[in-house]
Every structure is written in C-alpha cells, then in structure tokens.
Design a protein around this motif. Structure first.
Motif, mmCIF file in Angstrom:
data_model
loop_
_atom_site.group_PDB
_atom_site.id
_atom_site.type_symbol
_atom_site.label_atom_id
_atom_site.label_comp_id
_atom_site.label_asym_id
_atom_site.label_seq_id
_atom_site.Cartn_x
_atom_site.Cartn_y
_atom_site.Cartn_z
ATOM 1 N N ASP A 1 0.878 -1.165 0.000
ATOM 2 C CA ASP A 1 0.000 0.000 0.000
ATOM 3 C C ASP A 1 0.916 1.215 0.000
ATOM 4 O O ASP A 1 1.618 1.480 0.971
ATOM 5 C CB ASP A 1 -0.891 -0.020 1.245
ATOM 6 N N ASN A 2 0.900 1.954 -1.095
ATOM 7 C CA ASN A 2 1.870 3.035 -1.300
ATOM 8 C C ASN A 2 1.440 4.358 -0.697
ATOM 9 O O ASN A 2 2.090 5.376 -0.900
ATOM 10 C CB ASN A 2 2.095 3.219 -2.815
ATOM 11 N N GLY A 3 0.330 4.393 0.034
ATOM 12 C CA GLY A 3 -0.239 5.644 0.517
ATOM 13 C C GLY A 3 0.604 6.368 1.549
ATOM 14 O O GLY A 3 1.445 5.778 2.234
ATOM 15 N N LEU A 4 0.342 7.669 1.678
ATOM 16 C CA LEU A 4 1.077 8.512 2.630
ATOM 17 C C LEU A 4 0.839 8.096 4.079
ATOM 18 O O LEU A 4 1.692 8.308 4.940
ATOM 19 C CB LEU A 4 0.652 9.973 2.466
ATOM 20 N N GLU A 5 -0.318 7.523 4.346
ATOM 21 C CA GLU A 5 -0.670 7.198 5.720
ATOM 22 C C GLU A 5 -0.031 5.892 6.190
ATOM 23 O O GLU A 5 -0.125 5.541 7.368
ATOM 24 C CB GLU A 5 -2.186 7.090 5.861
ATOM 25 N N GLN A 6 0.604 5.179 5.301
ATOM 26 C CA GLN A 6 1.187 3.891 5.658
ATOM 27 C C GLN A 6 2.614 4.062 6.176
ATOM 28 O O GLN A 6 3.315 5.010 5.831
ATOM 29 C CB GLN A 6 1.183 2.946 4.451
ATOM 30 N N SER A 7 3.037 3.133 6.998
ATOM 31 C CA SER A 7 4.419 3.134 7.497
ATOM 32 C C SER A 7 5.287 2.433 6.457
ATOM 33 O O SER A 7 5.342 1.212 6.383
ATOM 34 C CB SER A 7 4.495 2.389 8.836
ATOM 35 N N PRO B 1 9.050 2.367 3.981
ATOM 36 C CA PRO B 1 10.458 2.779 3.935
ATOM 37 C C PRO B 1 10.650 3.913 2.935
ATOM 38 O O PRO B 1 9.725 4.255 2.182
ATOM 39 C CB PRO B 1 11.157 1.502 3.465
ATOM 40 N N PRO B 2 11.840 4.530 2.902
ATOM 41 C CA PRO B 2 12.113 5.603 1.937
ATOM 42 C C PRO B 2 11.813 5.151 0.502
ATOM 43 O O PRO B 2 11.961 3.986 0.166
ATOM 44 C CB PRO B 2 13.607 5.866 2.135
ATOM 45 N N LYS B 3 11.397 6.120 -0.328
ATOM 46 C CA LYS B 3 11.023 5.814 -1.702
ATOM 47 C C LYS B 3 11.952 6.506 -2.696
ATOM 48 O O LYS B 3 12.451 7.595 -2.441
ATOM 49 C CB LYS B 3 9.587 6.271 -1.969
ATOM 50 N N GLY B 4 12.145 5.848 -3.825
ATOM 51 C CA GLY B 4 12.940 6.455 -4.887
ATOM 52 C C GLY B 4 12.155 7.504 -5.648
ATOM 53 O O GLY B 4 12.723 8.364 -6.314
ATOM 54 N N LEU C 1 13.300 15.375 -10.746
ATOM 55 C CA LEU C 1 12.369 14.577 -11.541
ATOM 56 C C LEU C 1 11.558 13.577 -10.710
ATOM 57 O O LEU C 1 10.465 13.184 -11.103
ATOM 58 C CB LEU C 1 13.122 13.819 -12.639
ATOM 59 N N ASN C 2 12.099 13.168 -9.557
ATOM 60 C CA ASN C 2 11.438 12.116 -8.769
ATOM 61 C C ASN C 2 10.853 12.589 -7.435
ATOM 62 O O ASN C 2 10.072 11.869 -6.820
ATOM 63 C CB ASN C 2 12.432 10.982 -8.496
ATOM 64 N N HIS C 3 11.259 13.773 -6.998
ATOM 65 C CA HIS C 3 10.722 14.340 -5.746
ATOM 66 C C HIS C 3 10.362 15.805 -5.997
ATOM 67 O O HIS C 3 10.785 16.700 -5.273
ATOM 68 C CB HIS C 3 11.755 14.222 -4.617
ATOM 69 N N TYR C 4 9.558 16.021 -7.026
ATOM 70 C CA TYR C 4 9.303 17.375 -7.514
ATOM 71 C C TYR C 4 8.192 18.089 -6.746
ATOM 72 O O TYR C 4 7.108 17.547 -6.538
ATOM 73 C CB TYR C 4 8.918 17.322 -8.997
ATOM 74 N N GLY C 5 8.481 19.313 -6.328
ATOM 75 C CA GLY C 5 7.458 20.205 -5.790
ATOM 76 C C GLY C 5 6.652 19.669 -4.633
ATOM 77 O O GLY C 5 5.421 19.759 -4.631
ATOM 78 N N LEU C 6 7.314 19.113 -3.622
ATOM 79 C CA LEU C 6 6.583 18.549 -2.486
ATOM 80 C C LEU C 6 5.818 19.612 -1.711
ATOM 81 O O LEU C 6 4.820 19.312 -1.047
ATOM 82 C CB LEU C 6 7.549 17.813 -1.556
ATOM 83 N N ASP C 7 6.249 20.867 -1.799
ATOM 84 C CA ASP C 7 5.575 21.956 -1.095
ATOM 85 C C ASP C 7 4.195 22.253 -1.683
ATOM 86 O O ASP C 7 3.380 22.944 -1.062
ATOM 87 C CB ASP C 7 6.431 23.224 -1.133
ATOM 88 N N LYS D 1 8.273 14.368 2.665
ATOM 89 C CA LYS D 1 9.706 14.537 2.924
ATOM 90 C C LYS D 1 10.283 13.366 3.721
ATOM 91 O O LYS D 1 11.440 12.990 3.534
ATOM 92 C CB LYS D 1 9.947 15.854 3.669
ATOM 93 N N LYS D 2 9.476 12.777 4.594
ATOM 94 C CA LYS D 2 9.940 11.631 5.389
ATOM 95 C C LYS D 2 10.151 10.394 4.515
ATOM 96 O O LYS D 2 10.862 9.468 4.918
ATOM 97 C CB LYS D 2 8.943 11.328 6.510
ATOM 98 N N LEU D 3 9.536 10.386 3.329
ATOM 99 C CA LEU D 3 9.653 9.234 2.438
ATOM 100 C C LEU D 3 10.818 9.359 1.451
ATOM 101 O O LEU D 3 11.151 8.409 0.764
ATOM 102 C CB LEU D 3 8.352 9.059 1.637
#
Length: 248
Positions: free
Chosen positions: A81-87, A89-92, A149-155, A166-168
């Motif tokens: 389950d790739n959702g934000l609410e799940q625990s 590990p870090p993601k690429g 390209l992979n962590h674009y515009g998280l704000d 950011k934690k991911l």
C-alpha cells in the motif's frame, strides 16, 4: 491529448508525449481526444513554428499537475500500500514530473529567457539553419536531476502532506555523483560542431533512466476524483432544474 491529475487539474493541449501504457488504464478517451494521467507521463513536448510567445504559459499548465501515491501493487513480499498514511520505507519516487521539451523553427535569439527557463530542453533553428539544442542546467549533477524529476514540488501538497512526503524521500540516493549531461555531448572537437541529434539521444535517454519507471497508477485517487465530480455535476444539474422550474 491533455494531461490530467487526480486533484482535478488539466494541462493545455500537448502536441507529443512519451508515456507508459503498460500500467495505465485506457479509460480516459473521448473520440480522438486522450487524457493521460500525470503519473504515466515521462516527456511532454510543445511544437511551435512561428512564435514561442505563449510557450511558457503552456509549460505553466503542466508543472502544477501533481502525482499521487494512493496506489496498491505487488512486490516480492506480497502487496504494498503506497499511501502517505502507511508506514513505509524511503522511496525512490514521491512526486514525478515530465521532462519538458520545446521544439520550434524560431531562431534561438528570438526566444525569451523566460521561455528557456520553463523548459528542460529547447530545440530550435541556429546559425545556417542548423538544429540547435539548449539544455537548462546541463552541468547539473545527476543527483540534482534525480531529485527534481522524482521528488518534484513537495511543497505543492500542503504543509501537512509535505512533511509526510519529505519523510519518504531517500536522501541516500541524492548524494553528488560528479556526473553531468554536458559530458554526453558528441561533437567534432576540431571544428567544435556538435552532433545535436546524437547528443540528444544520449542526454534525453539518460534523463529517462533517472526516472526509470512511472509511479504506480493510483486507482483510488482517480476513482475518488471522478466520484466527487459526479456529485458536483449532479448537484449543479439539480439546482439548475429547480431554479428553472421555480421561474416557470
């Protein structure tokens, strides 16, 4: 074709796109018009012949589009389950974006600085009608391209979700590598003439390999978006009929 996201946003018309169709459902078609989810798009291309005056506006309709992590897919250990609410590990990849390319017959000198800033790659007419290529931040380290390209515009996701995103982020994958796109240029060193097409082949393909895979398609996010829009449409339609009936 148009690019859409699960937040209800849509781009201006896209002339050409490179996108994944293996894991993207073909449910976004209306006649000859295609709506491609942002999660699937690796490259978006704008073609202009006589003027590039509104090219930056076009790019401005694509950069706000946001990918979603609301997906479920199989991994070696079972289901993820790739959702934000799940625990997790870090993601690429947390928020990808397309590589933006402008193709035009307009001479480079007539393209504004603001337009160059909006695109990753600009292909245009140079001296003696030769093909000319400009890559923004060509000397940027691969690790910086990877992050963009992979962590674009998280704000853009709002303060609460931004912190979750950011934690991911896998910070270990963003260490400088000492490699850059300018080293992939192919040219006649004696005459200092670049083979633009061959250079572009290596440089664009390298950028695509930094993205490597599309973000898993977030079925739930799009289903939720369509359900919300159905509800809004029904409410607006009902309200309009009631108002018209009252007038009568």
């Amino acid at each position: 074709m148009f690019i859409i996201d699960s937040f209800g946003n849509i781009s201006a018309e896209v002339d050409l796109a490179i996108f994944d169709e293996q894991y993207t459902p073909y449910i976004f078609c209306f006649g000859n018009i295609k709506f491609i989810p942002i999660e699937a798009v690796a490259v978006a291309i704008q073609c202009k012949s006589k003027s590039t005056s509104n090219a930056s506006d076009w790019a401005g309709t694509i950069k706000p589009l946001k990918t979603s992590l609301d997906s479920v897919y199989r991994i070696i250990g079972g289901l993820c389950d790739n959702g934000l609410e799940q625990s997790t590990p870090p993601k690429g990849q947390t928020s990808t974006r397309p590589i933006l390319i402008l193709c035009t017959s307009v001479e480079g000198a007539n393209i504004t600085k603001a337009t160059y800033e909006k695109f990753d790659i600009v292909l245009n007419v140079g001296e003696k009608n030769a093909l000319q290529k400009t890559i923004k931040n060509e000397d940027k380290d691969y690790s910086e391209w990877y992050k963009d390209l992979n962590h674009y515009g998280l704000d853009r996701y709002g303060e609460v979700d931004e912190e979750k995103y950011k934690k991911l982020v896998n910070e270990n994958a963003i260490k400088p590598m000492g490699k850059k796109l300018s080293s992939l240029k192919v040219s006649d060193t004696d005459e200092k003439v670049e083979n633009v097409l061959l250079s572009l082949t290596f440089q664009l393909n390298q950028l695509l390999m930094l993205i490597n895979n599309p973000i898993p398609f977030p079925h739930q996010a799009y289903a939720t978006m369509f359900n919300e829009n159905y509800a809004k449409y029904k409410k607006n339609s009902t309200g309009k009929r009631t108002k018209e009936g009252t007038k009568k």
